[in-house]
Structures are given as C-alpha cells and as structure tokens.
Design a protein around this motif. Structure first.
Motif, PDB file in Angstrom:
ATOM      1  N   ASP A 525     -30.954  33.730 -68.772  1.00 45.52           N
ATOM      2  CA  ASP A 525     -32.093  34.444 -69.357  1.00 45.52           C
ATOM      3  C   ASP A 525     -32.256  34.047 -70.821  1.00 45.52           C
ATOM      4  O   ASP A 525     -33.377  33.806 -71.292  1.00 45.52           O
ATOM      5  CB  ASP A 525     -31.896  35.964 -69.256  1.00 45.52           C
ATOM      6  CG  ASP A 525     -32.063  36.458 -67.830  1.00 45.52           C
ATOM      7  OD1 ASP A 525     -32.569  35.677 -66.995  1.00 45.52           O
ATOM      8  OD2 ASP A 525     -31.667  37.599 -67.533  1.00 45.52           O
ATOM      9  N   GLY A 526     -31.126  33.981 -71.525  1.00 49.60           N
ATOM     10  CA  GLY A 526     -31.162  33.601 -72.942  1.00 49.60           C
ATOM     11  C   GLY A 526     -31.702  32.191 -73.110  1.00 49.60           C
ATOM     12  O   GLY A 526     -32.500  31.910 -74.011  1.00 49.60           O
ATOM     13  N   GLN A 529     -35.480  32.366 -72.468  1.00 48.68           N
ATOM     14  CA  GLN A 529     -36.183  33.066 -73.559  1.00 48.68           C
ATOM     15  C   GLN A 529     -36.228  32.238 -74.835  1.00 48.68           C
ATOM     16  O   GLN A 529     -37.176  32.327 -75.607  1.00 48.68           O
ATOM     17  CB  GLN A 529     -35.505  34.403 -73.849  1.00 48.68           C
ATOM     18  CG  GLN A 529     -35.946  35.491 -72.880  1.00 48.68           C
ATOM     19  CD  GLN A 529     -34.961  36.640 -72.877  1.00 48.68           C
ATOM     20  OE1 GLN A 529     -34.286  36.902 -73.870  1.00 48.68           O
ATOM     21  NE2 GLN A 529     -34.871  37.323 -71.743  1.00 48.68           N
ATOM     22  N   SER A 551     -27.520  33.197 -75.906  1.00 47.81           N
ATOM     23  CA  SER A 551     -26.717  33.093 -74.707  1.00 47.81           C
ATOM     24  C   SER A 551     -25.259  33.474 -74.929  1.00 47.81           C
ATOM     25  O   SER A 551     -24.540  33.758 -74.000  1.00 47.81           O
ATOM     26  CB  SER A 551     -26.802  31.677 -74.184  1.00 47.81           C
ATOM     27  OG  SER A 551     -26.544  30.779 -75.221  1.00 47.81           O
TER      28      SER A 551
END
Ligand code: NA7
Length: 571
Positions: A525-526, A529, A551
């Motif tokens: 996800d990090g 994003q 992350s």
C-alpha cells in the motif's frame, strides 16, 4: 539439415505454470480483456500437486483456507470432507476451477519454458518453449512454484542401486510398495507424510535421518455438515481476516510473549495446541515469540520432545528421533508419525551417529558397519527451493545478463517479484516474497501484478512507453529489510530451504520476507501511495530509499529480538 519452422504467437502476457498462481493470474488478466496464455510442462493443471503424487501427500493448510478466496460462491458450495485436503483432491479442485471459469482454452499443457530474452527495441519478451512455438509477449509472468526442482542427494553409489528408486516429486502411480523392504532418505514435511502413510503396508521401513525434526499432530479428520455450515456463514469474515494475519492460515497469531504467561498456564497452552493440531497454529497461535525468543523456543522443544518420549516406546528409537536443534524450520504436522516407529517393521537410522558410507546394488551401508538391504529407495530429499525453479531455464534481461548470474550473490528481488534489469518480468513466489499459506499469499502477488499491468497499459494507451522494472536500490533495500527481519528470528540458526547458502556471503540469505502477509500488504500500500516507489519512471517514481519511506511501517511488529543470539550462533 532439418529446418525447424517456428510458429510465432504474439500475446499481451504469457504465464508459465498452471498451479494456483498461474490459474488465478490467467483469470484476472483475461477478465480485464488482455490476451493471455498459460503454459505448463505438465500434462495437467495443478502445479506442484500435479507432480507430488507420493503416498500421504496432503496440504497442511486447513481445507477452508487452501483454496481461492475470490470465488465466494464456490467457497461455500465446493464439497470437501476433511480438515485437510489430500493431493488428489487439490488437483481435482484446481481442475474444477479451470472448468468453472472456462480457463482451459487458454492453458497449453505439455509445453515447457526453455528461455526468454528481453527485446529492448520492441519492449517485449521473446520466449522459447519445448514446442516449436515462440511467444512474443509484453509481460512474462513466471508462476514456477517455490519448490519444483527436485534435489537429489550426492551419495557415493546412488547410481549403483538396482532396486526401485524414486524422488517423491516424480512419484509413479504404479510404484507398488506392498511387502517391500523400503529405505527412505529425508524427513521433512514430505518424508514425514510418506513414512506415516506407508509404514503399515511395507515389509520393512528404514528412515535414514540426518536431522530429526519436531512434528505435532495435524488433527486431521472428517468435518461435520454443521461445521461446514458454520464456516459458510462466516466465510466473508474469514476471507477478510486472512490478509490481516502474518501467515494466512485461518487463525490470528498470538501477540502474547511466552514469558508474560503465568508458568502454570504455559503447559496447558501447549497441550491445547497439541490437541487441536496444525503445525503453524502450534508455532504461532499460542505464543507470539516461539520463532523469535530462545526461551520460548526451548519450551516448545521440551514440550514436543516429551511427547516423542511418551509416544515412542523403544527408548533407543526415541533417542534417535529426538531433534537436536531449535524449533526453527518450516513447522511440520502429521497424522501419527512418531507412533509408526512402534511398529516392529519400522526403524530409524540417525545419520549424525552413523553417516551413510555408500549405496550399493542391494542397499545402504552406514559408517558403523551396518548394512540395510533394500528393495526400494525413496528420496524425500526436498527441492532446490525458490531460485532453483529458475536454474533450468535461460532468462536474459536488458543487458543480456541471465537471472542465474544476477543471483550469483544470492536470490534477491524487489517485493518478492521484480528484478532490476528484467523489465515486465513478474516472479510469483520469487525470492524474498512472504512466507505464508500459499493460496492467499499468491492472491496478493497476483493482484499486484495485475494492478501494475493495468497501470502500464493505461500509460501505453496515452503513448507513453512504460515498462515495469524495479530500480537496483529498491532491490538492495528490500534484501536488507528481509535480512533484518530474518535475523530477528531464530530461523537462521538452522540450515534449511528458508535460506540460501551463498559461498563467500557472511551469513545465509533469506529466501523469504519473514515479516508476514499483513505487513507485506501494508508495504505494498505504501509503495502504491508513494507513486509506485522503487519502480523505474515513468511507471514508478524511481525513488531509491524504498524501505525508508512510508513502507517502513511494515516491519515485523511482534518480534522480540534477543540481540546477539543469532549472530553468536552463526559466528
Ligand atoms: P525438505 O523440507 O527440504 O526436507 C528434505 C529432507 O531430506 C530433510 O530431512 C533433509 O535433511 C533430507 N536430505 C536432503 N539431502 C539429504 C542427504 N544427502 N542425505 C540425507 N538426507 C538428506 O523437503 P520436503 O520435500 O520434505 O518439504 C519441502 C516443502 O514442500 C515442505 O516444507 C512443504 O512446504 C512443501 P536435513 O534436514 O537437510 O538434514
């Protein structure tokens, strides 16, 4: 001279391997309208389960989590009757999924990948196979399996053996063991399953063990219709919970350190885990630190050893079966393994006490002068894990470097799938991916691949050439992160397929990201994003400090590292 006319097939994507990973990747890409084909050298689907037909082959992930989660209706309706699935049931299940979703028309069997070269002018892979068909594809996805290249032992005289000999991953279904004098080398997950299955029907069985292992009961048995009904009612909840756990085995890992538990209650916790069954539950559900804290680990060892002493009635056999190492390999479970050694026809030879001197036409001689006459020799000696799946193929990247050369200092990747210099190549279950129950773990990786391909295709539609390629710093950072996590566990203490031994490297290199799937997803996800952190521009932001970005939050939260334990043991 014979001329070979190669047929050239152009596709968006070629997927190699028709196991869980290849099947799901085909499903996702086809659904999005891309042209995609799966090839597999096997004559059927199933991946590792196509080949591993040895007696007793069983998944030790529970049935309710050893399947795809994306077909919720099928989750609720597909029949299964035991807590665990046997090998043939898994093959049938995958055949069923392939038919149910009409995937078979895009699966080409009996077709082995030989090699692939990146064509930097066209930004495409040129893929050769054992048929005369050449595939020219934008994306190449290898779903070769973690454990698919058999490891054969290098023992003097092995070739001289005149009886039947078989590696467990190349089991012939006509291989009849009835009334045979059988020797088996290897007592990992496979060896334990084979021994438990065949002990009662062979004339004699000798298990040659280099490293006796800890095994706990699987707790296998039929499930009731009420159990299945209950499961069906909460399947959505279960599916949603899986990616929030580290191992995706269908339970929540403990956050309670061993030392914090009242000493009177510890034994009770171990006993209830033993009674309930399942290897991963035993290691991770009762206490948070069995795999990271020496005292907790020793307590688990003592508990399992006390069970071995109780179960195995012959004290000499029990002595030989006692593990002599920490409990820090892939955890094992069984359907009555230790009690097989109470049979008069079953024996164990501990190879640390008496190594094999040589194998002759009729059996095995050990250094203590004993000779074991055998009709059949079973090699349950495991696999050239992870990067070993790639050694038999020739993959050449942007500079012409082969993947094998790229990994000469150890198997590495970015996020378990991406290798700098190898654009648009996706390794599902590649080096340094998460260590977890395979199907949900694979689903995470397939979703990421699919998302990246969509992003690249959107850019391409606007006229921007965008390949999916990790930057070297991202790979280095990821490798460092995997190493940090591994060193925070006790696993590096034991040589096993979780680590690669690279000559000249100061310590074994982890083949896995041991931070758990939940943390892996947080990291992904990090990455997304932050603008596809660690991937080369224009698809990604080309950033170098991947693991120092958002992350970094994804590090193993529950680790209680005993500083110096691992370093000291490896010194
Ligand atoms: P593993 O877990 O790698 O086990 C291999 C076994 O074979 C293990 O007991 C090894 O002993 C033994 N072995 C390997 N080479 C030799 C030689 N030369 N002599 C004696 N013994 C040897 O493979 P499995 O197939 O059991 O399991 C692999 C995974 O597949 C499993 O964990 C599941 O995830 C699916 P060692 O421990 O090295 O002393």
């Amino acid at each position: 001279m014979m001329t070979v006319n190669n047929k050239t097939t152009e596709l968006d994507t070629l997927v190699v391997g028709a196991g869980f990973a290849g099947i799901y990747q085909l499903y996702t890409l086809r659904k999005l309208g891309y042209s995609v084909r799966v090839i597999d050298k096997a004559g059927g689907v199933g991946g590792t389960w196509y080949w591993n037909r040895y007696p007793g082959a069983m998944s030790d992930s529970e049935s309710f989590v050893y399947r795809f989660t994306w077909d919720r209706e099928d989750l609720r309706t597909y029949p299964w009757s035991n807590r665990y699935l046997q090998g043939p049931e898994i093959r049938q299940y995958l055949e069923h999924i392939v038919d149910r979703h009409d995937l078979r028309k895009d699966i080409q069997l009996d077709t082995e990948l030989l090699g692939a070269d990146w064509d930097a002018e066209q930004n495409k892979w040129r893929v050769t196979t054992t048929t005369n068909e050449v595939f020219v594809v934008r994306y190449l996805i290898t779903a070769l399996g973690l454990l698919s290249t058999a490891k054969l032992p290098n023992i003097p005289g092995l070739d001289e053996f005149q009886g039947e000999i078989c590696h467990t991953s190349a089991w012939r279904e006509d291989f009849d063991l009835t009334d045979k004098r059988v020797g088996i080398l290897g007592n990992g997950s496979t060896g334990v399953q084979v021994i438990t299955d065949i002990a009662s029907r062979v004339k004699s069985l000798v298990s040659f063990q280099r490293s006796p292992q800890y095994s706990v009961p699987s707790g296998n048995g039929p499930v009731s219709p009420e159990y299945r009904q209950g499961l069906n009612e909460k399947y959505d909840e279960i599916v949603e919970s899986l990616p929030k756990t580290a191992t995706c085995f269908g339970f929540t890992e403990s956050t309670v350190p061993y030392a914090s538990v009242d000493p009177d209650k510890r034994e009770h916790i171990f006993q209830s885990l033993w009674d309930q069954g399942n290897a991963f539950r035993f290691m991770f559900e009762g206490f948070s630190d069995i795999s990271t804290n020496k005292e907790a680990n020793e307590a688990a060892c003592t508990f399992i050893k006390s069970k071995i002493a109780q179960i195995v009635t012959d004290p000499e056999k029990a002595r030989k079966l006692m593990p002599r190492e920490p409990y820090a390999r892939r955890p094992l479970c069984d359907g009555g393994y230790y009690k097989q050694f109470n049979r008069p026809n079953v024996d164990i030879v501990n190879l640390r006490d008496a190594p094999i001197e040589h194998i002759s036409a009729t059996g095995i001689k050990t250094s203590d002068g004993q000779f074991y006459e055998l009709d059949t020799l079973i090699l349950a000696t495991g696999f050239e894990a992870v990067e070993g799946s790639y050694t038999r193929v020739q993959l050449h990247g942007r500079s012409g470097e082969s993947l094998a050369d790229h990994w000469k200092n150890g198997p590495t990747s970015y996020l378990g799938s991406f290798v700098p210099g190898f654009p648009n190549l996706f390794l599902i279950s590649g080096p340094q991916g998460p260590f977890a129950n395979a199907p949900p773990n694979i689903e995470t990786q397939v979703k990421l691949n699919t998302e990246l391909i969509q992003r690249a295709e959107k850019l391409r539609a606007t006229g921007t050439v965008a390949v999916i390629e990790a930057v070297p710093e991202a790979e280095a950072d990821w490798g460092g992160h995997c190493n940090e996590l591994a060193q925070a566990t006790l696993f590096p203490l034991i040589p096993s397929w979780i680590f690669a031994n690279v000559p000249g490297a100061p310590r074994p290199i982890p083949r896995f990201f041991l931070g758990g799937v939940a943390n892996f997803i947080t990291i992904l996800d990090g990455v997304v994003q932050a603008g596809y952190d660690g991937f080369a521009a224009p698809l990604g932001n080309g950033r170098k400090d991947v693991c120092n970005g958002p992350s970094k939050n994804g590090s193993l939260e529950n680790v209680t590292l005993e500083k110096g334990t691992v370093e000291a043991a490896l010194a």
